[in-house]
Write a protein that holds these residues in place. Structure first.
Motif, PDB file in Angstrom:
ATOM      1  N   THR A 167      36.746  41.661  54.096  1.00 54.39           N
ATOM      2  CA  THR A 167      36.504  41.756  52.527  1.00 54.39           C
ATOM      3  C   THR A 167      37.275  40.615  51.899  1.00 54.39           C
ATOM      4  OG1 THR A 167      36.136  44.245  53.006  1.00 54.39           O
ATOM      5  CG2 THR A 167      36.346  43.437  50.610  1.00 54.39           C
ATOM      6  N   ASN A 168      38.610  40.645  52.094  1.00 47.70           N
ATOM      7  CA  ASN A 168      39.398  39.760  51.328  1.00 47.70           C
ATOM      8  C   ASN A 168      39.100  38.086  51.743  1.00 47.70           C
ATOM      9  OD1 ASN A 168      42.037  40.912  49.864  1.00 47.70           O
ATOM     10  ND2 ASN A 168      41.685  42.105  51.879  1.00 47.70           N
ATOM     11  N   ALA A 169      38.452  37.827  53.036  1.00 45.32           N
ATOM     12  CA  ALA A 169      38.055  36.651  53.380  1.00 45.32           C
ATOM     13  C   ALA A 169      36.690  36.433  52.791  1.00 45.32           C
ATOM     14  CB  ALA A 169      37.743  36.535  54.929  1.00 45.32           C
ATOM     15  N   LEU A 170      35.789  37.437  52.501  1.00 45.05           N
ATOM     16  CA  LEU A 170      34.462  36.977  51.706  1.00 45.05           C
ATOM     17  C   LEU A 170      35.022  36.736  50.346  1.00 45.05           C
ATOM     18  CD1 LEU A 170      32.181  39.385  53.260  1.00 45.05           C
ATOM     19  CD2 LEU A 170      32.006  36.919  53.641  1.00 45.05           C
ATOM     20  N   LEU A 171      35.950  37.512  49.691  1.00 42.95           N
ATOM     21  CA  LEU A 171      36.312  37.278  48.297  1.00 42.95           C
ATOM     22  C   LEU A 171      36.835  35.754  48.334  1.00 42.95           C
ATOM     23  CD1 LEU A 171      37.661  40.686  47.183  1.00 42.95           C
ATOM     24  CD2 LEU A 171      36.198  39.469  45.989  1.00 42.95           C
ATOM     25  N   ALA A 172      37.670  35.310  49.363  1.00 43.40           N
ATOM     26  CA  ALA A 172      38.014  33.818  49.374  1.00 43.40           C
ATOM     27  C   ALA A 172      37.205  33.080  49.449  1.00 43.40           C
ATOM     28  CB  ALA A 172      39.180  33.693  50.608  1.00 43.40           C
ATOM     29  N   ARG A 173      35.944  33.224  50.256  1.00 38.50           N
ATOM     30  CA  ARG A 173      34.955  32.425  50.553  1.00 38.50           C
ATOM     31  C   ARG A 173      34.189  32.299  48.853  1.00 38.50           C
ATOM     32  NH1 ARG A 173      30.533  33.184  55.114  1.00 38.50           N
ATOM     33  NH2 ARG A 173      32.013  32.489  56.151  1.00 38.50           N
ATOM     34  N   THR A 174      33.995  33.365  48.517  1.00 40.22           N
ATOM     35  CA  THR A 174      33.277  33.456  47.163  1.00 40.22           C
ATOM     36  C   THR A 174      33.965  32.601  46.088  1.00 40.22           C
ATOM     37  OG1 THR A 174      32.435  35.544  47.519  1.00 40.22           O
ATOM     38  CG2 THR A 174      32.576  34.991  45.292  1.00 40.22           C
ATOM     39  N   TYR A 175      35.341  32.856  46.241  1.00 41.63           N
ATOM     40  CA  TYR A 175      35.997  32.080  44.682  1.00 41.63           C
ATOM     41  C   TYR A 175      36.129  30.725  45.128  1.00 41.63           C
ATOM     42  CZ  TYR A 175      37.391  36.156  42.353  1.00 41.63           C
ATOM     43  OH  TYR A 175      37.085  37.287  41.703  1.00 41.63           O
ATOM     44  N   LEU A 176      36.170  30.177  46.444  1.00 42.04           N
ATOM     45  CA  LEU A 176      36.304  28.821  46.999  1.00 42.04           C
ATOM     46  C   LEU A 176      34.984  28.202  46.410  1.00 42.04           C
ATOM     47  CD1 LEU A 176      37.932  26.666  48.846  1.00 42.04           C
ATOM     48  CD2 LEU A 176      36.299  27.113  50.435  1.00 42.04           C
ATOM     49  N   TYR A 177      33.805  28.980  46.563  1.00 39.95           N
ATOM     50  CA  TYR A 177      32.629  28.363  46.334  1.00 39.95           C
ATOM     51  C   TYR A 177      32.422  28.174  44.776  1.00 39.95           C
ATOM     52  CZ  TYR A 177      30.605  29.093  51.009  1.00 39.95           C
ATOM     53  OH  TYR A 177      30.590  29.191  52.144  1.00 39.95           O
ATOM     54  N   MET A 178      33.263  28.919  43.915  1.00 37.23           N
ATOM     55  CA  MET A 178      33.293  28.930  42.571  1.00 37.23           C
ATOM     56  C   MET A 178      34.427  27.774  42.001  1.00 37.23           C
ATOM     57  SD  MET A 178      32.987  33.115  41.728  1.00 37.23           S
ATOM     58  CE  MET A 178      32.945  33.045  39.985  1.00 37.23           C
TER      59      MET A 178
END
Length: 464
Positions: free
Chosen positions: A222-233
């Motif tokens: 879940t933390n990893a997907l948040l990291a991926r999401t914010y990276l894309y942003m």
């Protein structure tokens, strides 16, 4: 297994139904099982078998690979691509015929329907404890967030803060009503839901993945997907925060020196697949796979084929078939490569946030930690950089090496062109024709299948 098949058949039929089905939703089909017990919702979210193949939550998306510059099409491999694949490879105006299904779109929206059902109903289910129900609710939120993050990056413009509130995203379904309008939400609205789902899931899941159960969301994933999401942003402080949190929970890497040789491709390594891969934080795979994916020559040039085990370990020379076109990606040989987040990805995300913040040594430390598990024992693997720009370039190269064919490159091309003015043009050669996709081309956003627009006219098509 029979019970889960009955449950899923009912839900799949409902998920793919039209508005005319609504009046039948209150009728319990005879001979079928409608989820009522907490254990039924566990079965719904555990749609996977020992081979890692599933029509449920493991299958995710494939067309990103056909859009990217990681692969080349050779005169030999062209025979393995059907009409729809060739449309993707040639950046066609439409990929699918009028009423032909888009496997990526349908797989992800079917998952969204089932997660909505779990989110709305599991807390009222029978014979389960409150923590069990909360965990299932959290798992459903993570699966839904993953689906929407993939959809919005395939079928919408890349996230730009200044225009995200007006850029067309994808339809948001948060309920079970078949008569709801499917107007496209804005890119910002989609990202807001993704972040909200993931943050609500935190605190209700086990910390780290378990081998053979890594299709279940955990805190590290879940933390990893948040990291991926914010990276894309392009929100690097938040991307760092969640990549770091993920690695603090779980940071296992596979030492490629310990892997046995592959039985299928001489010279390559038997990489653990899917459920057996301890680096995988959340197992997601492809909707379809070809038996032959050739690596682009520019990608192969990034590998030190003498020392980097990812080069020779993951890519087989086609000389074993008596050919001379190049290297075949062995991950895709009838197997199920993962496209979900991994510990390796988190090292790369954290390294990128360090490099963009000017923290050169920290960025290099993460890169070298990853590379130490990928290079032959005794080989020189350590990188050095004098400036943040050099460090960032090293991160990008390492990211492409590590995540090749694993669901990253197409989205990276879009964000590098958006935020770094990288001016990456994708060129594909197919059937003696050359197809070019410039950085600002409208077709960097995938077309929505005409089938779905015909059934839901409120869904607007992407400019072509």
């Amino acid at each position: 297994m029979q019970r889960i098949q009955y449950i899923f058949l009912v839900l799949a039929a409902m998920a793919m139904g039209s508005a005319s089905c609504k009046k039948y939703l209150d009728i319990v089909p005879k001979g079928k099982i409608i989820p009522e017990k907490t254990a039924d919702y566990r079965l719904l979210l555990d749609q996977v078998n020992s081979a890692g193949k599933s029509s449920g939550f493991v299958r995710s998306f494939s067309n990103d690979l056909l859009m990217s510059d990681d692969l080349q099409v050779t005169p030999f491999s062209a025979n393995f691509y059907g009409p729809a694949d060739q449309n993707v490879l040639s950046f066609a105006e439409h990929f699918y015929q009028d009423f032909e299904s888009d496997p990526d779109w349908e797989a992800l929206y079917n998952q969204i329907y089932v997660t909505n059902l779990v989110i709305l109903q599991v807390m009222d289910s029978k014979n389960g404890t409150e923590p069990e129900k909360a965990q299932l609710m959290a798992e459903a939120r993570v699966h839904r967030a993953y689906a929407y993050l993939t959809l919005v990056n395939l079928y919408a413009k890349h996230y730009v803060a200044a225009t995200a509130s007006t850029d067309a995203g994808v339809p948001l379904r948060k309920g079970l009503d078949f008569e709801e309008k499917l107007n496209r939400a804005s890119v910002q609205e989609v990202y807001d839901l993704i972040i909200d789902d993931l943050k609500q899931a935190l605190g209700h899941l086990p910390e780290a993945p378990s081998i053979t159960l890594n299709y279940r969301p955990v805190e590290a994933a879940t933390n990893a997907l948040l990291a991926r999401t914010y990276l894309y942003m392009n929100n690097m402080p938040e991307a760092f925060k969640y990549a770091d949190a993920s690695l603090k929970l779980y940071d296992e890497l596979i030492d490629y020196n310990t892997l046995p040789p592959s039985a299928n491709f001489p010279g390559t390594l038997a990489l653990p697949q899917g459920l057996q891969n301890k680096e995988v934080l959340l197992y997601k795979s492809v909707t379809s796979a070809s038996s032959l994916f050739y690596a682009d020559s520019n990608l192969m040039k990034l590998y030190d084929l003498q020392h980097d085990l990812r080069g020779t370990g993951r890519f087989a020379s086609d000389a074993i078939f008596g050919l001379s076109f190049g290297y075949i990606n062995s991950d895709w040989s009838g197997r199920t490569p993962t496209k979900g987040p991994s510990t390796a990805e988190m090292y790369l995300v954290r390294a990128e946030t360090y490099a963009r913040a000017g923290q050169i040594n920290d960025a290099l430390n993460d890169l070298n930690t990853l590379r130490s598990s990928r290079y032959k024992t005794g080989s020189s693997y350590q990188l050095s950089a004098a400036t943040p720009a050099e460090a960032l370039n090293l991160v990008k190269e390492e990211r492409r090496r590590e995540l090749a064919f694993l669901g990253s490159r197409w989205f990276d091309i879009k964000r590098y062109n958006t935020y770094d003015n990288s001016n990456i043009t994708v060129i594909h050669k197919l059937n003696n024709n050359t197809y070019t996709l410039p950085p600002s081309g409208a077709r960097t956003v995938l077309p929505i299948g005409r089938k779905y627009i015909a059934l839901n006219p409120e869904i607007t098509q992407n400019p072509r």
